[in-house]
Motif scaffolding. Structure first.
Motif, short mmCIF file in Angstrom:
data_model
loop_
_atom_site.label_atom_id
_atom_site.label_comp_id
_atom_site.label_asym_id
_atom_site.label_seq_id
_atom_site.Cartn_x
_atom_site.Cartn_y
_atom_site.Cartn_z
N TRP A 1 15.06 28.22 -5.96
CA TRP A 1 15.21 29.38 -5.08
C TRP A 1 14.34 30.47 -5.70
CZ3 TRP A 1 20.42 31.33 -2.69
CH2 TRP A 1 20.23 32.55 -2.03
N ALA A 2 13.11 30.58 -5.23
CA ALA A 2 12.18 31.56 -5.77
C ALA A 2 12.33 32.87 -5.02
CB ALA A 2 10.74 31.05 -5.65
N THR A 3 12.46 33.95 -5.76
CA THR A 3 12.63 35.26 -5.15
C THR A 3 11.88 36.29 -5.97
OG1 THR A 3 14.28 36.86 -4.36
CG2 THR A 3 14.75 35.74 -6.45
N ASP A 4 11.57 37.42 -5.36
CA ASP A 4 10.85 38.46 -6.10
C ASP A 4 11.23 39.83 -5.60
OD1 ASP A 4 9.37 38.48 -3.60
OD2 ASP A 4 7.71 39.41 -4.67
N VAL A 5 11.02 40.83 -6.46
CA VAL A 5 11.14 42.24 -6.10
C VAL A 5 9.98 42.98 -6.75
CG1 VAL A 5 13.65 42.25 -5.81
CG2 VAL A 5 12.65 42.76 -8.06
N CYS A 6 9.77 44.21 -6.32
CA CYS A 6 8.73 45.05 -6.92
C CYS A 6 9.28 46.47 -7.01
CB CYS A 6 7.46 45.01 -6.06
SG CYS A 6 6.02 45.80 -6.81
N VAL A 7 9.07 47.12 -8.15
CA VAL A 7 9.58 48.48 -8.37
C VAL A 7 8.47 49.36 -8.92
CG1 VAL A 7 11.95 47.69 -8.78
CG2 VAL A 7 10.37 47.91 -10.72
N PRO A 8 8.64 50.69 -8.84
CA PRO A 8 7.68 51.57 -9.52
C PRO A 8 7.60 51.18 -10.99
CG PRO A 8 9.14 52.85 -8.11
CD PRO A 8 9.68 51.45 -8.13
N ASN B 1 5.86 43.94 -10.23
CA ASN B 1 6.40 42.83 -9.46
C ASN B 1 6.87 41.71 -10.40
OD1 ASN B 1 4.81 40.41 -7.21
ND2 ASN B 1 6.93 41.05 -7.26
N PHE B 2 8.10 41.21 -10.20
CA PHE B 2 8.53 40.06 -10.98
C PHE B 2 9.35 39.11 -10.12
CE2 PHE B 2 12.05 43.02 -11.63
CZ PHE B 2 13.18 42.22 -11.62
N HIS B 3 9.46 37.85 -10.59
CA HIS B 3 10.06 36.76 -9.85
C HIS B 3 11.13 36.08 -10.67
CE1 HIS B 3 6.26 36.58 -7.33
NE2 HIS B 3 5.83 37.16 -8.43
N ALA C 1 16.58 46.90 -7.12
CA ALA C 1 15.20 47.29 -6.90
C ALA C 1 15.07 48.36 -5.82
CB ALA C 1 14.36 46.06 -6.53
N LEU C 2 15.82 48.20 -4.73
CA LEU C 2 15.77 49.19 -3.65
C LEU C 2 16.29 50.55 -4.13
CD1 LEU C 2 16.96 47.07 -0.58
CD2 LEU C 2 14.62 47.70 -1.23
N THR D 1 11.02 47.46 -3.50
CA THR D 1 11.04 46.68 -2.27
C THR D 1 11.71 45.34 -2.51
OG1 THR D 1 9.62 45.60 -0.60
CG2 THR D 1 8.71 45.80 -2.80
N CYS D 2 12.23 44.77 -1.43
CA CYS D 2 12.94 43.49 -1.54
C CYS D 2 11.99 42.32 -1.75
CB CYS D 2 13.81 43.25 -0.31
SG CYS D 2 12.89 42.95 1.23
N THR D 3 10.70 42.51 -1.49
CA THR D 3 9.74 41.45 -1.72
C THR D 3 8.36 42.04 -1.97
OG1 THR D 3 8.60 39.54 -0.74
CG2 THR D 3 9.52 41.14 0.81
N GLY D 4 7.81 41.74 -3.15
CA GLY D 4 6.49 42.26 -3.47
C GLY D 4 5.38 41.44 -2.87
N GLU D 5 5.63 40.12 -2.67
CA GLU D 5 4.55 39.28 -2.15
C GLU D 5 5.02 38.01 -1.47
OE1 GLU D 5 2.15 38.51 -5.57
OE2 GLU D 5 3.52 37.04 -6.41
#
Length: 466
Positions: free
Chosen positions: A345-352, A384-386, A413-414, A419-423
């Motif tokens: 189950w691959a997931t990612d987020v992105c933050v400042p 961004n990390f996964h 992250a939100l 964001t809930c998904t960086g890529e």
């Protein structure tokens, strides 16, 4: 798949299948194995096969297929290479999958203008092989050998994004087939324009829900004169992330800066047979002139030393760099090898970037209290990390735990302005996070969707609930 989606699914009309077979001949398939292959991606989501698969060869054929589906109120699902990660190609309501792999022509290369136009089925590796003798390359590298159309549709990025940006910054123009079969062209080859709405950016990242992308014009870049890569382990993951933050804030133009936690490093070392310490580790790459690369590397090395970076191991020969980055790209498969038979189950987020260390440390604390194993990797130069939760989808307790951990990570992250998904895109796996992230903006997205696709036939059940 939701109960609503199950109820909404109906088999494609026999008259439509006959019409498409007349148009495409043997390039329309209803074989079970072909349909199943086109109803799944690389994610843990279950297979949802389409009713038929259309193997198209031109924009005009795409337009004809879409127009026929519109007349029969039948869903259309574009398909590139099937490497997406949020269920974006699943045929939740049946319909016709449009396989773009046959549209694999490189239509034009303009070295003087640093741009290229390709059909949507061209893969990134094939594009760069074609460009090699021109001294140019296309830098967006999501890891998998994805199609350019799929990368555009999911607004992909990858390891080079910290220096070269994402697909959003590198797509100049598109050819798109709309839900009624009309063909439009957006953008152009000029490097800037103030003429009208920016339709190109509307379709980049829309995941096939607004139209089918058939041609893409891209920015190109000169192959750097010098390239140097390095690996550096750290005592803690916070030390590694603080190094990243300082490198970026110092203005060092690093081309790639990737983080692997100790769990992922153990997987990579075993899978790719590398001789590296099993510690939180940064992979660096520097591009430029020989003197510039040397200066960048020295500055980054000095910063790493301040945070306990044990040692830089350099890879300057092309074959050494290729082995290093291939190991990074194989991280997903290395992770799966930690638990044979599991699904990822691959997931990612992105933050400042200023909140990156805090977000990763808190996420790792959650994992330490969990029964699940979840290696962490990140394109940390852009925040961004996964995670890859190693799960058995047949076990409800594992699915529930992965869901809980994922919800906590995304909401964290939100709350940090991320964001809930960086890529990875939204697909149907992350639809429920959009109202929290965008608020009333989701209703505006829905209005756009309904305006361009009033019959809701374009990849329904993805991104925006209609």
């Amino acid at each position: 798949m939701t109960a609503e989606a199950v109820l909404a699914r109906a088999p494609a009309d026999a008259a439509l299948i006959a019409e498409l077979r007349s148009l495409l001949g043997e390039r329309l398939s209803t074989a079970a194995a072909v349909r199943e292959h086109h109803g799944k991606d690389e994610s843990y989501h279950p297979v949802d096969p389409p009713d038929a698969v259309a193997f198209v060869q031109s924009t005009e054929e795409v337009a004809a297929v879409v127009a026929a589906c519109a007349r029969h109120d039948t869903p259309v699902i574009p398909f590139g290479t099937g490497t997406s990660l949020e269920g974006g190609v699943a045929a939740l309501r049946g319909g016709v999958c449009i396989d773009m792999s046959g549209m694999n022509a490189i239509l034009r290369v303009s070295p003087e203008d640093l741009d290229v136009t390709v059909q949507a089925g061209v893969t990134r590796k094939r594009l760069n092989e074609h460009l090699r003798d021109t001294g140019l390359f296309f830098p967006i590298d999501p890891g998998a050998d994805a199609s350019i159309g799929g990368m555009t549709s999911t607004r992909a990025s990858g390891t080079n994004a910290v220096r070269y940006g994402t697909m959003r910054e590198n797509v100049l123009g598109l050819t798109v087939v709309l839900a009624d079969g009309r063909i439009i062209k957006t953008g152009g080859r000029a490097r800037k324009s103030a003429a009208g709405y920016d339709l190109t950016r509307l379709f980049v990242g829309a995941e096939g829900t607004l139209g089918v992308i058939t041609e893409i014009t891209l920015r190109l870049y000169g192959i750097p004169e010098a390239i140097s890569s390095a690996v550096c382990p750290f005592p803690t993951i916070k030390d590694a992330v603080d190094t990243v933050i300082t490198v970026i804030q110092s203005g060092i133009p690093v081309a790639r800066i990737e983080l692997l936690d100790e769990v992922q490093m153990s997987a990579v070392v075993a899978y790719s047979k590398l001789d590296y310490a099993v510690m939180p580790t940064l992979f660096f790459e520097f591009h430029g002139t020989p003197a510039g690369v040397k200066e960048q590397a020295e500055m980054a090395s000095a910063i790493a030393a301040e945070y306990g970076g044990v040692s830089f191991q350099w890879a300057e020969k092309p074959e050494d760099r290729s082995r290093l980055w291939q190991a990074r790209h194989d991280a997903y498969y290395a992770a799966l090898a930690l638990r044979p038979g599991s699904r990822g189950w691959a997931t990612d987020v992105c933050v400042p970037i200023s909140r990156l260390a805090e977000c990763i440390v808190e996420t790792k604390a959650d994992l330490a209290q969990s029964s699940l194993m979840a290696p962490l990797v990140g394109h940390v130069g852009d925040g961004n990390f996964h995670l890859v939760y190693l799960i058995d989808p047949a076990k409800p307790d594992e699915m529930a735990e992965a869901t809980r951990l994922n919800e906590r990570m995304v909401m964290r992250a939100l709350a940090m302005g991320g964001t809930c998904t960086g890529e990875h895109g939204v697909g149907y796996g992350k639809m429920h996070f959009l109202p929290t992230e965008h608020g009333e903006g989701v209703s505006v997205m829905r209005t756009i969707k309904q305006s361009l696709d009033p019959r809701n036939i374009m990849n329904p059940g993805k991104v925006i609930a209609v």
